[in-house]
Scaffold this motif. Structure first.
Motif, PDB file in Angstrom:
ATOM      1  N   HIS A  81      16.713   5.406  37.211  1.00  0.00           N
ATOM      2  CA  HIS A  81      16.598   6.150  36.106  1.00  0.00           C
ATOM      3  C   HIS A  81      15.516   6.074  35.108  1.00  0.00           C
ATOM      4  O   HIS A  81      15.098   5.012  34.704  1.00  0.00           O
ATOM      5  CB  HIS A  81      18.197   6.564  35.334  1.00  0.00           C
ATOM      6  N   ILE A  82      15.047   7.191  34.416  1.00  0.00           N
ATOM      7  CA  ILE A  82      14.352   6.960  33.455  1.00  0.00           C
ATOM      8  C   ILE A  82      14.864   7.392  31.962  1.00  0.00           C
ATOM      9  O   ILE A  82      15.512   8.355  31.800  1.00  0.00           O
ATOM     10  CB  ILE A  82      13.032   8.006  33.642  1.00  0.00           C
ATOM     11  N   GLY A  83      14.648   6.094  31.181  1.00  0.00           N
ATOM     12  CA  GLY A  83      15.141   6.337  29.713  1.00  0.00           C
ATOM     13  C   GLY A  83      14.266   7.055  28.956  1.00  0.00           C
ATOM     14  O   GLY A  83      12.976   6.744  28.969  1.00  0.00           O
ATOM     15  N   LYS A  84      14.363   8.230  28.121  1.00  0.00           N
ATOM     16  CA  LYS A  84      13.611   8.773  27.300  1.00  0.00           C
ATOM     17  C   LYS A  84      12.729   7.911  26.141  1.00  0.00           C
ATOM     18  O   LYS A  84      13.868   7.361  25.513  1.00  0.00           O
ATOM     19  CB  LYS A  84      14.097  10.142  26.754  1.00  0.00           C
ATOM     20  N   PRO A  85      11.816   7.601  26.111  1.00  0.00           N
ATOM     21  CA  PRO A  85      11.307   6.784  25.011  1.00  0.00           C
ATOM     22  C   PRO A  85      11.754   7.239  23.594  1.00  0.00           C
ATOM     23  O   PRO A  85      11.626   8.256  23.347  1.00  0.00           O
ATOM     24  CB  PRO A  85       9.725   6.451  24.988  1.00  0.00           C
ATOM     25  N   ILE A  86      12.037   6.266  22.724  1.00  0.00           N
ATOM     26  CA  ILE A  86      12.464   6.698  21.158  1.00  0.00           C
ATOM     27  C   ILE A  86      11.201   6.393  20.544  1.00  0.00           C
ATOM     28  O   ILE A  86      10.324   5.473  20.394  1.00  0.00           O
ATOM     29  CB  ILE A  86      13.324   5.634  20.716  1.00  0.00           C
ATOM     30  N   GLU A  87      10.884   7.415  19.723  1.00  0.00           N
ATOM     31  CA  GLU A  87       9.508   7.490  18.985  1.00  0.00           C
ATOM     32  C   GLU A  87       9.885   6.583  17.802  1.00  0.00           C
ATOM     33  O   GLU A  87      10.848   6.579  17.167  1.00  0.00           O
ATOM     34  CB  GLU A  87       9.260   9.084  18.520  1.00  0.00           C
ATOM     35  N   PHE A  88       8.653   6.042  17.346  1.00  0.00           N
ATOM     36  CA  PHE A  88       8.581   5.370  16.053  1.00  0.00           C
ATOM     37  C   PHE A  88       7.409   5.237  15.723  1.00  0.00           C
ATOM     38  O   PHE A  88       6.339   5.628  16.224  1.00  0.00           O
ATOM     39  CB  PHE A  88       9.078   3.817  16.469  1.00  0.00           C
ATOM     40  N   ASP A  89       6.878   4.625  14.592  1.00  0.00           N
ATOM     41  CA  ASP A  89       5.558   4.510  13.626  1.00  0.00           C
ATOM     42  C   ASP A  89       4.811   3.481  14.287  1.00  0.00           C
ATOM     43  O   ASP A  89       4.942   2.610  14.114  1.00  0.00           O
ATOM     44  CB  ASP A  89       5.854   4.649  12.259  1.00  0.00           C
ATOM     45  N   LYS A  90       3.779   4.115  15.211  1.00  0.00           N
ATOM     46  CA  LYS A  90       2.931   3.057  15.824  1.00  0.00           C
ATOM     47  C   LYS A  90       2.016   2.161  14.874  1.00  0.00           C
ATOM     48  O   LYS A  90       1.943   1.138  15.184  1.00  0.00           O
ATOM     49  CB  LYS A  90       2.122   3.810  17.022  1.00  0.00           C
ATOM     50  N   GLU A  91       1.674   2.885  13.925  1.00  0.00           N
ATOM     51  CA  GLU A  91       0.719   2.238  12.889  1.00  0.00           C
ATOM     52  C   GLU A  91       1.387   1.228  12.197  1.00  0.00           C
ATOM     53  O   GLU A  91       0.840   0.016  12.312  1.00  0.00           O
ATOM     54  CB  GLU A  91       0.146   3.032  11.988  1.00  0.00           C
ATOM     55  N   HIS A  92       2.494   1.475  11.726  1.00  0.00           N
ATOM     56  CA  HIS A  92       3.057   0.395  11.007  1.00  0.00           C
ATOM     57  C   HIS A  92       3.706  -0.554  11.879  1.00  0.00           C
ATOM     58  O   HIS A  92       3.972  -1.741  11.527  1.00  0.00           O
ATOM     59  CB  HIS A  92       4.549   0.942  10.172  1.00  0.00           C
ATOM     60  N   PHE A  93       4.033  -0.422  13.162  1.00  0.00           N
ATOM     61  CA  PHE A  93       4.658  -1.268  14.252  1.00  0.00           C
ATOM     62  C   PHE A  93       3.566  -2.394  14.388  1.00  0.00           C
ATOM     63  O   PHE A  93       4.014  -3.509  14.453  1.00  0.00           O
ATOM     64  CB  PHE A  93       4.937  -0.387  15.701  1.00  0.00           C
ATOM     65  N   PHE A  94       2.327  -2.007  14.397  1.00  0.00           N
ATOM     66  CA  PHE A  94       1.177  -3.159  14.839  1.00  0.00           C
ATOM     67  C   PHE A  94       0.959  -4.046  13.446  1.00  0.00           C
ATOM     68  O   PHE A  94       0.766  -4.957  13.842  1.00  0.00           O
ATOM     69  CB  PHE A  94       0.332  -2.530  15.347  1.00  0.00           C
ATOM     70  N   GLU A  95       1.095  -3.238  12.325  1.00  0.00           N
ATOM     71  CA  GLU A  95       1.147  -4.022  11.266  1.00  0.00           C
ATOM     72  C   GLU A  95       2.303  -5.116  11.046  1.00  0.00           C
ATOM     73  O   GLU A  95       2.041  -6.324  10.880  1.00  0.00           O
ATOM     74  CB  GLU A  95       1.099  -3.137  10.020  1.00  0.00           C
ATOM     75  N   HIS A  96       3.425  -4.716  11.345  1.00  0.00           N
ATOM     76  CA  HIS A  96       4.776  -5.558  11.376  1.00  0.00           C
ATOM     77  C   HIS A  96       4.355  -6.738  12.553  1.00  0.00           C
ATOM     78  O   HIS A  96       4.953  -7.686  12.436  1.00  0.00           O
ATOM     79  CB  HIS A  96       5.975  -4.721  11.521  1.00  0.00           C
ATOM     80  N   LEU A  97       4.124  -6.162  13.571  1.00  0.00           N
ATOM     81  CA  LEU A  97       3.984  -7.065  14.686  1.00  0.00           C
ATOM     82  C   LEU A  97       2.752  -8.269  14.289  1.00  0.00           C
ATOM     83  O   LEU A  97       2.896  -9.333  14.947  1.00  0.00           O
ATOM     84  CB  LEU A  97       3.395  -6.198  15.967  1.00  0.00           C
TER      85      LEU A  97
END
Length: 620
Positions: free
Chosen positions: A574-590
């Motif tokens: 099955h395919i799970g629908k991806p949950i949207e999130f703030d990509k810009e802030h994600f990489f800053e936190h990463l």
């Protein structure tokens, strides 16, 4: 060499004994037919017939022995004689008697015509008796062997497999002390009938009762065509009898005619999981790997090595095994060299944490497909070393994703886990962050980035069943964290075959979720394994409940509420629908998470939760 010479001498002695016996029988049957013709009185036999009989003895004996040799009467293993051998005896005796007529007619030594018929009948009876005597004596001795010396067997199933198996047990010298005393079958029309002299005593509901009445030592499950659910239900009844359980592996052995005592194996805990094995027609969908350069990170691990086995069989241009553990990498390399000597397999040692090493690998080999299986996965260990989990799982995945994007990889498939769903432990949280990295890169890259999420894999390094087996071998106790804990299970080949098929479906950005069937209670697995190992729970072996470990949940989820499910052509994927999130802030936190991990920050969990908001650490 000495043993072979001894066997040859024994074979020669047997053949000489059989030939001498046949010489006596051939001539004895002719003489007995003369006696029958003339009122069973030697004095009543005319002298001319006695003279013809004497003259005929040598040529007829020679001809008879030659015919018997041609019919391989001295080559069969008569302890295994059956109807086929009986037919051969009849054919040989008829030809011999026809030759008898021809020889006496040619020499002018004809006997009364009735003698040829009666001597032929006597010869068939005598030859059959001499050949089957060994088997008859063996069976009689086995049936009357002292009860205390016997292993008393119950067989489940009254079909052809049981018929063949009983013949094998009766004839095998390795099972001289075994005796089949009863049969169980769910077909009520068979109840009360006999197979090879053994009664079908009832259906599965009678198993426990019959085991006591007949003092059963061993139960053999002999229904090769049974579904996994039926097998599990019947074996669950059998394991309550404290008898030794064994099983015939599969229906293919009926087709190939391979059923024998060596086919029987001990019942394994896998037989009690209660679902049919997942079968994927990989040949029809694996064209996407043929003639491609493929990189498998963590290629020496449980999942990675099975990926390599299945991938190399579909003729990639080059298979690159990348692993930091040289022993694991060496083992799978040698295995593939032996199995596929013509395959182009490259084994490289290195860490996914080392981006320079990855850069050199991608620049030199230019992989077109990447299977990313390298990861730290042990939940309790990662709770104690969260920075290492971040370095290896998060930073390592980030590094591999960067290289895949930079060098134009076509497909990137990451192995994830059900522990990434609403994680309560560091390992699960880092794998959730890995899924988010994959999702982010898919939106900015030409590479198709996907993740495949599944539960526990039976037999993998550190999985629960090998641990239970070691504890049982050590005399116990078997440790279970909580009596109510449940998990999804799948075998390594099943999981990998579905991963490969998910790779064929990949269009980019998906989180593929494998259907793991019904969850299984770990407590039940432990109890089953104790019984299957021949121990009585509470008497010979104990289960000790230790309490949930840090970060451990009673049950795992395969899907977050927000994701939803979409089916694929394979109903098990099955395919799970991806949950949207703030990509810009994600990489800053990463980036911040990476720096803190390498700075060996004391408690990095708060920052992990900042990157992966679905992470809710449990209190120790």
């Amino acid at each position: 060499m000495e043993e072979t010479r001894k066997d040859r001498i024994q074979l020669l002695v047997r053949r000489i004994c059989l030939i001498i016996t046949d010489i006596l029988l051939v001539n004895g049957c002719v003489f007995l037919s003369l006696l029958m013709r003339f009122e069973i009185s030697i004095s009543a036999i005319p002298e001319e017939y006695l003279l013809k009989y004497q003259k005929n003895m040598i040529p007829f004996t020679i001809v008879a022995i030659i015919i018997f040799w041609c019919f391989r009467m001295y080559h069969s293993l008569w302890q295994y004689a059956s109807i086929a051998e009986l037919y051969k005896i009849v054919e040989a005796c008829i030809v011999t008697e026809f030759a008898h007529i021809c020889v006496t007619a040619y020499m002018g030594w004809m006997l009364p015509r009735s003698c040829y018929f009666t001597s032929g009948v006597f010869l068939i009876v005598a030859m059959s008796a001499s050949r089957f005597m060994y088997r008859m004596i063996r069976t009689v001795l086995q049936n009357y062997r002292h009860t205390a010396e016997q292993v008393r067997i119950m067989i489940i199933g009254a079909g052809e497999a049981t018929n063949v198996l009983m013949r094998e047990i009766q004839n095998s010298r390795y099972m001289d002390n075994s005796k089949v005393v009863c049969i169980i079958d769910d077909d009520t029309q068979k109840v009360g009938k006999y197979i090879r002299g053994v009664k079908v005593v009832g259906t599965r509901n009678k198993i426990k009762e019959v085991a006591k009445v007949y003092d059963i030592d061993e139960i053999i499950f002999a229904i090769p065509s049974a579904s996994m659910e039926d097998k599990r239900n019947i074996l669950n009844i059998c394991k309550e009898t404290d008898c030794n359980l064994k099983i015939l592996p599969g229906v293919y052995q009926m087709v190939d005619g391979e059923i024998n005592v060596n086919s029987i194996r001990s019942v394994d805990v896998l037989d009690l999981l209660g679902r049919d094995p997942i079968e994927v027609d990989l040949d029809s969908i694996m064209g996407y790997v043929k003639d491609k350069t493929i990189l498998v990170t963590g290629g020496g691990g449980s999942i990675g090595s099975e990926l390599c086995r299945q991938l190399v069989s579909h003729k990639p241009k080059c298979l690159i095994i990348f692993d930091i553990y040289e022993n694991n990498a060496y083992e799978i390399q040698q295995e593939l060299k032996m199995t596929y000597p013509d395959a182009n397999v490259v084994t490289l040692i290195g860490s996914i944490r080392n981006i320079s090493r990855l850069e050199s690998v991608f620049a030199q080999y230019r992989p077109e497909i990447v299977y990313h299986a390298a990861a730290h996965k042990h939940v309790p260990l990662m709770e104690d070393s969260p920075n290492e989990a971040v370095k290896n799982n998060v930073v390592g995945t980030w590094n591999v994703a960067k290289m895949a994007d930079k060098y134009g990889v076509g497909k990137f498939v990451m192995i994830s886990t059900d522990k990434a769903v609403n994680p309560t432990n560091v390992m699960g949280a880092t794998k959730r962050i890995c899924e988010m990295i994959i999702q982010s890169y898919n939106e900015r890259s030409q590479t198709d980035f996907v993740a495949v999420r599944f539960g526990n894999v039976l037999g993998s390094n550190g999985s629960v069943i090998p641990l239970f087996k070691k504890q049982i071998e050590a005399g116990g106790p078997v440790t279970v964290t909580d009596p109510n804990i449940i998990r999804y299970f799948m075998t390594i080949p099943e999981a990998v075959s579905l991963v490969l098929q998910a790779g064929a479906y990949a269009k980019g950005g998906e989180i593929f979720i494998l259907d793991m069937g019904e969850p299984v209670k770990i407590d039940d697995l432990a109890k089953n394994l104790i019984r299957l190992s021949g121990y009585t729970l509470g008497v010979d072996m104990e289960i000790k409940y230790t309490g949930l470990r840090p970060g451990e949940k009673l049950y795992e989820e395969l899907l977050m509420k927000e994701e939803g499910l979409q089916d694929t052509a394979n109903k098990l994927i099955h395919i799970g629908k991806p949950i949207e999130f703030d990509k810009e802030h994600f990489f800053e936190h990463l980036e911040e998470l990476k720096e803190e991990a390498y700075a060996e920050t004391g408690d990095i969990r708060t920052l992990i939760q900042k990157v992966a908001p679905t992470y809710h650490p449990k209190e120790n």
